[in-house]
Structure formats: structure tokens, C-alpha cells
Design a protein around this motif. Structure first.
Motif, PDB file in Angstrom:
ATOM      1  N   GLY A  39      -9.341   3.323  -3.808  1.00 23.24           N
ATOM      2  CA  GLY A  39      -8.361   3.841  -4.632  1.00 23.24           C
ATOM      3  C   GLY A  39      -7.137   4.230  -4.055  1.00 23.24           C
ATOM      4  N   PHE A  40      -6.836   4.525  -2.713  1.00 20.91           N
ATOM      5  CA  PHE A  40      -5.776   4.850  -2.111  1.00 20.91           C
ATOM      6  C   PHE A  40      -5.026   3.523  -1.428  1.00 20.91           C
ATOM      7  CE2 PHE A  40      -7.687   9.387  -1.418  1.00 20.91           C
ATOM      8  CZ  PHE A  40      -6.667   9.827  -2.143  1.00 20.91           C
ATOM      9  N   LEU A  41      -6.128   2.514  -1.049  1.00 19.67           N
ATOM     10  CA  LEU A  41      -5.280   1.401  -0.244  1.00 19.67           C
ATOM     11  C   LEU A  41      -5.165   0.274  -0.919  1.00 19.67           C
ATOM     12  CD1 LEU A  41      -7.108   2.092   3.075  1.00 19.67           C
ATOM     13  CD2 LEU A  41      -4.808   2.970   2.578  1.00 19.67           C
ATOM     14  N   LEU A  42      -6.328   0.087  -1.820  1.00 21.89           N
ATOM     15  CA  LEU A  42      -6.504  -1.384  -2.507  1.00 21.89           C
ATOM     16  C   LEU A  42      -6.480  -1.586  -3.894  1.00 21.89           C
ATOM     17  CD1 LEU A  42      -9.641  -2.379  -0.428  1.00 21.89           C
ATOM     18  CD2 LEU A  42      -7.302  -3.166   0.195  1.00 21.89           C
ATOM     19  N   ASP A  43      -6.349  -0.383  -4.650  1.00 24.31           N
ATOM     20  CA  ASP A  43      -6.214  -0.291  -6.129  1.00 24.31           C
ATOM     21  C   ASP A  43      -4.916  -1.123  -6.348  1.00 24.31           C
ATOM     22  OD1 ASP A  43      -6.181  -0.078  -8.834  1.00 24.31           O
ATOM     23  OD2 ASP A  43      -6.784   2.010  -8.882  1.00 24.31           O
ATOM     24  N   THR A  49      -2.512   6.116  -6.276  1.00 16.53           N
ATOM     25  CA  THR A  49      -2.823   7.151  -5.601  1.00 16.53           C
ATOM     26  C   THR A  49      -3.044   8.501  -6.371  1.00 16.53           C
ATOM     27  OG1 THR A  49      -1.461   6.467  -3.544  1.00 16.53           O
ATOM     28  CG2 THR A  49      -2.007   8.682  -3.714  1.00 16.53           C
ATOM     29  N   GLU A  50      -2.042   8.442  -7.477  1.00 22.20           N
ATOM     30  CA  GLU A  50      -2.333   9.612  -8.470  1.00 22.20           C
ATOM     31  C   GLU A  50      -3.544   9.462  -9.165  1.00 22.20           C
ATOM     32  OE1 GLU A  50       0.392   9.196 -12.182  1.00 22.20           O
ATOM     33  OE2 GLU A  50       1.332  11.176 -11.069  1.00 22.20           O
ATOM     34  N   ARG A  51      -3.964   8.187  -9.491  1.00 23.41           N
ATOM     35  CA  ARG A  51      -5.441   8.102 -10.005  1.00 23.41           C
ATOM     36  C   ARG A  51      -6.391   8.594  -9.153  1.00 23.41           C
ATOM     37  NH1 ARG A  51      -7.694   2.161 -11.509  1.00 23.41           N
ATOM     38  NH2 ARG A  51      -9.697   2.919 -12.208  1.00 23.41           N
ATOM     39  N   THR A  52      -6.319   8.321  -7.882  1.00 20.03           N
ATOM     40  CA  THR A  52      -7.280   8.674  -6.724  1.00 20.03           C
ATOM     41  C   THR A  52      -7.426  10.131  -6.809  1.00 20.03           C
ATOM     42  OG1 THR A  52      -7.291   6.502  -5.790  1.00 20.03           O
ATOM     43  CG2 THR A  52      -8.516   8.234  -4.894  1.00 20.03           C
ATOM     44  N   PHE A  53      -6.171  10.845  -6.685  1.00 16.89           N
ATOM     45  CA  PHE A  53      -6.305  12.233  -6.664  1.00 16.89           C
ATOM     46  C   PHE A  53      -6.694  12.968  -7.869  1.00 16.89           C
ATOM     47  CE2 PHE A  53      -3.108  12.353  -2.917  1.00 16.89           C
ATOM     48  CZ  PHE A  53      -3.820  13.671  -2.413  1.00 16.89           C
ATOM     49  N   ALA A  54      -6.585  12.433  -8.908  1.00 14.71           N
ATOM     50  CA  ALA A  54      -7.229  12.974 -10.265  1.00 14.71           C
ATOM     51  C   ALA A  54      -8.547  12.816 -10.257  1.00 14.71           C
ATOM     52  CB  ALA A  54      -6.626  12.275 -11.216  1.00 14.71           C
ATOM     53  N   ALA A 112      -3.554  19.315  -1.031  1.00 15.35           N
ATOM     54  CA  ALA A 112      -2.907  17.905  -0.748  1.00 15.35           C
ATOM     55  C   ALA A 112      -2.387  17.346  -2.160  1.00 15.35           C
ATOM     56  CB  ALA A 112      -4.111  17.029  -0.304  1.00 15.35           C
ATOM     57  N   GLY A 113      -3.061  17.537  -3.254  1.00 21.59           N
ATOM     58  CA  GLY A 113      -2.382  17.095  -4.724  1.00 21.59           C
ATOM     59  C   GLY A 113      -1.213  17.694  -4.840  1.00 21.59           C
ATOM     60  N   LEU A 114      -1.019  18.824  -4.853  1.00 21.46           N
ATOM     61  CA  LEU A 114       0.233  19.867  -5.121  1.00 21.46           C
ATOM     62  C   LEU A 114       1.218  19.310  -4.105  1.00 21.46           C
ATOM     63  CD1 LEU A 114       1.123  22.150  -6.579  1.00 21.46           C
ATOM     64  CD2 LEU A 114       0.588  23.679  -4.545  1.00 21.46           C
ATOM     65  N   PHE A 115       1.161  19.330  -2.877  1.00 19.33           N
ATOM     66  CA  PHE A 115       2.362  18.937  -1.911  1.00 19.33           C
ATOM     67  C   PHE A 115       2.516  17.519  -1.844  1.00 19.33           C
ATOM     68  CE2 PHE A 115       0.601  23.005  -0.141  1.00 19.33           C
ATOM     69  CZ  PHE A 115       1.688  23.757  -0.293  1.00 19.33           C
ATOM     70  N   SER A 116       1.603  16.700  -2.474  1.00 19.82           N
ATOM     71  CA  SER A 116       2.008  15.190  -2.293  1.00 19.82           C
ATOM     72  C   SER A 116       2.695  14.681  -3.410  1.00 19.82           C
ATOM     73  CB  SER A 116       0.888  14.353  -1.973  1.00 19.82           C
ATOM     74  OG  SER A 116      -0.125  14.532  -3.346  1.00 19.82           O
ATOM     75  N   HIS A 117       2.627  15.557  -4.608  1.00 20.39           N
ATOM     76  CA  HIS A 117       3.056  15.639  -5.946  1.00 20.39           C
ATOM     77  C   HIS A 117       2.472  14.867  -6.775  1.00 20.39           C
ATOM     78  CE1 HIS A 117       6.625  17.739  -5.385  1.00 20.39           C
ATOM     79  NE2 HIS A 117       6.925  17.350  -4.228  1.00 20.39           N
ATOM     80  N   ASN A 118       1.173  14.476  -6.401  1.00 25.21           N
ATOM     81  CA  ASN A 118       0.077  13.691  -7.141  1.00 25.21           C
ATOM     82  C   ASN A 118      -0.463  14.474  -8.213  1.00 25.21           C
ATOM     83  OD1 ASN A 118       0.138  10.697  -6.337  1.00 25.21           O
ATOM     84  ND2 ASN A 118       0.168  11.689  -4.204  1.00 25.21           N
ATOM     85  N   LEU A 119      -0.756  15.683  -8.009  1.00 18.48           N
ATOM     86  CA  LEU A 119      -1.302  16.732  -8.932  1.00 18.48           C
ATOM     87  C   LEU A 119      -0.323  17.900  -9.208  1.00 18.48           C
ATOM     88  CD1 LEU A 119      -4.899  17.004  -7.476  1.00 18.48           C
ATOM     89  CD2 LEU A 119      -4.163  15.662  -9.531  1.00 18.48           C
ATOM     90  N   TYR A 120      -0.333  18.317 -10.462  1.00 17.44           N
ATOM     91  CA  TYR A 120       0.604  19.771 -10.767  1.00 17.44           C
ATOM     92  C   TYR A 120       2.104  19.448 -10.902  1.00 17.44           C
ATOM     93  CZ  TYR A 120      -4.214  21.475  -9.522  1.00 17.44           C
ATOM     94  OH  TYR A 120      -5.347  21.798  -9.518  1.00 17.44           O
ATOM     95  N   HIS A 364      -1.111   4.955 -16.888  1.00 13.14           N
ATOM     96  CA  HIS A 364      -2.083   3.748 -16.850  1.00 13.14           C
ATOM     97  C   HIS A 364      -3.510   4.391 -17.681  1.00 13.14           C
ATOM     98  CE1 HIS A 364      -5.520   4.929 -14.321  1.00 13.14           C
ATOM     99  NE2 HIS A 364      -4.558   5.783 -13.775  1.00 13.14           N
ATOM    100  N   ARG A 365      -4.170   3.604 -17.975  1.00  9.63           N
ATOM    101  CA  ARG A 365      -5.379   3.936 -18.593  1.00  9.63           C
ATOM    102  C   ARG A 365      -6.651   3.200 -17.889  1.00  9.63           C
ATOM    103  NH1 ARG A 365      -2.348   7.063 -19.926  1.00  9.63           N
ATOM    104  NH2 ARG A 365      -1.801   7.937 -22.016  1.00  9.63           N
ATOM    105  N   ASP A 366      -6.564   3.003 -16.685  1.00 12.28           N
ATOM    106  CA  ASP A 366      -7.648   2.011 -16.102  1.00 12.28           C
ATOM    107  C   ASP A 366      -9.128   2.846 -15.814  1.00 12.28           C
ATOM    108  OD1 ASP A 366      -6.175  -0.298 -15.806  1.00 12.28           O
ATOM    109  OD2 ASP A 366      -5.452   0.627 -13.839  1.00 12.28           O
ATOM    110  N   PHE A 367     -10.304   2.456 -15.816  1.00  6.84           N
ATOM    111  CA  PHE A 367     -11.357   2.834 -15.529  1.00  6.84           C
ATOM    112  C   PHE A 367     -12.219   2.013 -14.779  1.00  6.84           C
ATOM    113  CE2 PHE A 367     -15.668   4.148 -16.230  1.00  6.84           C
ATOM    114  CZ  PHE A 367     -15.663   5.463 -16.330  1.00  6.84           C
TER     115      PHE A 367
END
Length: 411
Positions: A39-43, A49-54, A112-120, A364-367
Motif C-alpha cells: 500500500g505504501f510503496l507499490l500500489d 498513501t492516503e488509502r493505506t492510512f485509511a 502519523a495520519g494527522l501530521f502527514s495530512h493523510n487523515l483528518y 478513488h474507489r479501489d478495493f
């Protein structure tokens, strides 16, 4: 009513965490690590990254909720002076013992999600409360005294630290009861449980507001806290029931019978209906108060990519337990109850997925690998930590004052 006595059961029996259980737990953890690395490297998808944090938030929150439900179960049985559960109380105690680890993982994910702006990122953004700034948001500006990074993290740490401290206290008193005997530790457990339940009842809605609802900070629902509590409680009950059934199949817990499973089945049945009531009430309040601006939450979940999941959520979490667990016999059939519990754990994963994904990963809407692998990894981590705790002491609280009632439990 069957007759039992202390001579027919081995109350020094301890669970041995080895063999297939340990191997599969470790394999599941490895799958989770690989899925996160992917999720972080190969997706290849945009915003991977946002999706992996979610997904990390989803499973970190789910993991913590199930452990917190174990502590809640223990406290609830003590305060209500329930005798039926005395023989199986070690299982939710093992859940409670894992809560500190789960809490630390969730805090790390949120920070981590907060300060990386991937969450919230709906409320944690530069200039969001500054009039004239390009990112200025008048709705968020009114909430900034509450929704700001330091206060958010302080609340999260305080709540989870309190829950963890009470969870460890309750298991400590139970262990002391085994060695000391008497009613001293039971009375301490009773008082501690009463205090914990008051704190837990008032703070769990705030915990869910912060951790999950603030992902979509423009939207607000007073029902959201109880909606999350219902999901947490049903998930915890299912995890406890699955653990008990698998232990019995492995030759443990000879003193736990169909009557105990029947009671757990009734809890699962009842609170699945309660979950549905709160799920619908959250929508109903918006409709009869005529608040069209609040429908944005449901509109997102009615987009084509989410709409099938939206309906599947209610089918799994309401219709499955109602149609399958309605009768007395179905609650007493081990394999039926096991299947329903597994289905409901998957169903409430989907429930959390629908709470988190539409407002977090909007482009995105991946699963696929990330979702499935992360879920498997956290399931393995929970199993490994919980079974490690369970193996540390005998499987029965031999000096519990209501143990005899539990042995003779019949419904």
C-alpha cells in the motif's frame, strides 16, 4: 439442570499457545506487513498513501474497540453481579489486557495520519481558520477551539490511557482473587467497574466523534457515538464467542456449555437489533428535522461505488443475526453461532469501512490487496497478543464468588 462440582473439571487448566494457532497468527501478521508495504510503496493508484492510512485507521480503531469491549464486558458482569459468566470471564479479560497495546497503535496511526495530512485533512490544514487565507473554511473555523491537533491528541491519549488503566486493574484484582481468596478483591473489582462504566459511557461517544466522525468535520450527528458503541459491543461479543467456541473445540473450557453460548447468542441478537435502530435513527433524525445539509453523509455513501456496500452492510449486520439467531435452538448450535459471529465480524468491518473511506479517500474507489491484507494482519496481531495473554494464567477464575452459579447455569 445439570449437576456440576469442582471435581468434574480441571480448574488449573491453562491454554497452551503453540502449534497451528501461533503459526497462523504469525502468518496473518506477515500478510498484513506485506499488504501495508504494498500500500505504501507499490500500489499504482493515485493517493495510495492516503488509502493505506485509511485502512490502518480502520483496523487500528476496530482492534482497539474489540479490546475495549472486552474490558466493558468484564466491568458489566461485575457491576450487575452476573453469575452466568464467571466461568468464561478469563476470555474478555485477555481482550482487556491487550487494550494498552491496541491503544498505543491507534494513537500512533492517528498522529502519523494527522501530521502527514493523510487523515483528518478536512480540519487540520494550514490557514483553515484564518479569514482571507486560501484554505479558510468558515464551518471549521467555528470548531477550531475543539478540533485542533494538540487538543485532539491529548483527548485521544487521556481516554485510551484511562480505559487501559481500568482494564489492567480489573484483571489484576481477578488474578489476586485467585491467590488470596476471600471477597476483598471482588469488592475492589465491583467499585472499580462502577467508576469505569460511568467514565466509559460518557467518553466513548467523544472518542468516536474525534477518531472517526471528525474525518468529515462538516458533518455532525448526535447518534454517531452510540452507533459506534453498538458496533463495538456487537463486534466484541462476537470475538469473545468465537474464542470460546474454538477453545472448546480444542478441548478447553469443559465447564462452559450450551447455556452460556445461548446467553452470548441472545446478547449478539439483541444488540444487532440495537445497532440497526441507531443506524436508522441517525438517518431518521436528519429527515424529520428537515436538515438537507446533513444528507451529504448519506449522499456520499449512495454513490455508485459505495451503494452496494451500503445495502450489504444492513443485510449482514441486521438481517443475518435476526433471521439466523431468532430461534432458541440456533443460539445453542455451536457451529451456527460460530458462522454468525464470523459473518458479523466481517459485517462490522464493512460498517467501519463505510464510516471511514468515503470521507477519507475521495479520489478513488479501489478495493483489493491493501484492504484485505491489512484486515488479515490486524486479525493475526489481535489473535497473537490475546492468546499470549490467555496462556499466562488458568482458564477459570477459581475463587470467583459466583463460579458455582456459572457451573450450574441453565436457561
Amino acid at each position: 439442570m445439570g449437576t456440576h462440582n469442582h471435581h468434574t473439571h480441571n480448574f488449573t487448566q491453562q491454554y497452551e499457545f503453540s502449534g497451528k494457532a501461533k503459526t497462523w497468527s504469525l502468518v496473518a501478521i506477515l500478510i498484513g506487513v506485506v499488504a501495508l508495504a504494498y500500500g505504501f510503496l507499490l500500489d499504482p493508484s493515485e493517493h495510495h498513501t492516503e488509502r493505506t492510512f485509511a485502512n490502518l485507521l480502520l483496523m487500528g480503531y476496530y482492534f482497539t474497540c474489540v479490546c475495549a469491549a472486552g474490558a466493558f464486558f468484564v466491568a458489566l458482569q461485575l457491576v450487575t453481579q452476573s453469575g452466568w459468566s464467571a466461568g468464561l470471564i478469563r476470555i474478555p479479560q485477555a481482550f482487556a489486557n491487550v487494550l494498552p497495546v491496541a491503544s498505543i497503535i491507534l494513537i500512533i496511526i492517528c498522529a502519523a495520519g494527522l501530521f502527514s495530512h493523510n487523515l483528518y485533512h478536512h480540519w487540520y490544514h494550514e490557514g483553515i481558520a484564518e479569514v482571507g487565507h486560501a484554505n479558510y473554511d468558515p464551518i471549521i473555523a467555528k470548531k477550531v477551539a475543539y478540533l485542533n491537533a494538540p487538543f485532539f491528541l491529548i483527548r485521544l491519549v487521556i481516554f485510551l490511557a484511562i480505559y487501559s488503566a481500568f482494564a489492567l486493574m480489573l484483571t489484576k484484582y481477578s488474578n489476586n482473587e485467585d491467590t488470596v481468596g476471600g471477597l476483598g478483591n471482588y469488592k475492589k473489582s465491583f467499585k472499580t467497574s462502577a467508576i469505569f462504566l460511568v467514565i466509559f459511557g460518557f467518553t466513548t461517544p467523544i472518542w468516536s466523534f474525534d477518531t472517526i466522525m471528525s474525518l468529515e468535520a462538516h458533518w455532525f450527528s448526535t447518534m454517531f457515538g452510540w452507533y459506534n458503541f453498538a458496533a463495538m459491543w456487537v463486534s466484541g461479543l462476537c470475538a469473545i464467542t468465537i474464542t470460546i467456541i474454538l477453545l472448546k473445540k480444542a478441548g478447553y473450557l469443559s465447564w462452559v456449555n450450551h447455556n452460556h453460548l445461548h446467553d452470548l447468542g441472545k446478547f449478539i441478537f439483541a444488540f444487532s437489533i440495537f445497532w440497526t435502530y441507531v443506524w436508522f435513527a441517525q438517518f431518521l433524525l436528519i429527515w424529520y428535522a428537515n436538515m438537507p445539509e446533513e444528507t451529504v453523509y448519506f449522499f456520499k455513501r449512495w454513490e455508485p461505488e459505495y451503494k452496494p456496500w451500503f445495502w450489504l452492510n444492513i443485510v449482514i449486520n441486521f438481517l443475518a443475526p435476526v433471521l439466523i439467531l431468532m430461534t432458541r435452538d440456533s443460539k445453542r448450535r455451536t457451529n451456527t453461532l460460530l458462522v454468525v459471529c464470523i459473518v458479523l465480524l466481517c459485517g462490522h468491518w464493512l460498517d467501519y469501512y463505510l464510516m471511514i473511506m468515503p470521507g477519507t479517500v475521495e479520489s478513488h474507489r479501489d478495493f483489493g490487496i491493501t484492504e484485505i491484507g491489512t484486515a488479515i494482519g490486524f486479525a493475526g496481531l489481535f489473535s497473537f497478543l490475546m492468546l499470549s495473554q490467555l496462556a499466562k494464567k488458568p482458564l477459570v477464575a477459581k475463587n470467583h464468588p459466583f463460579l458455582e452459579e456459572s457451573l450450574h447455569h441453565s436457561v
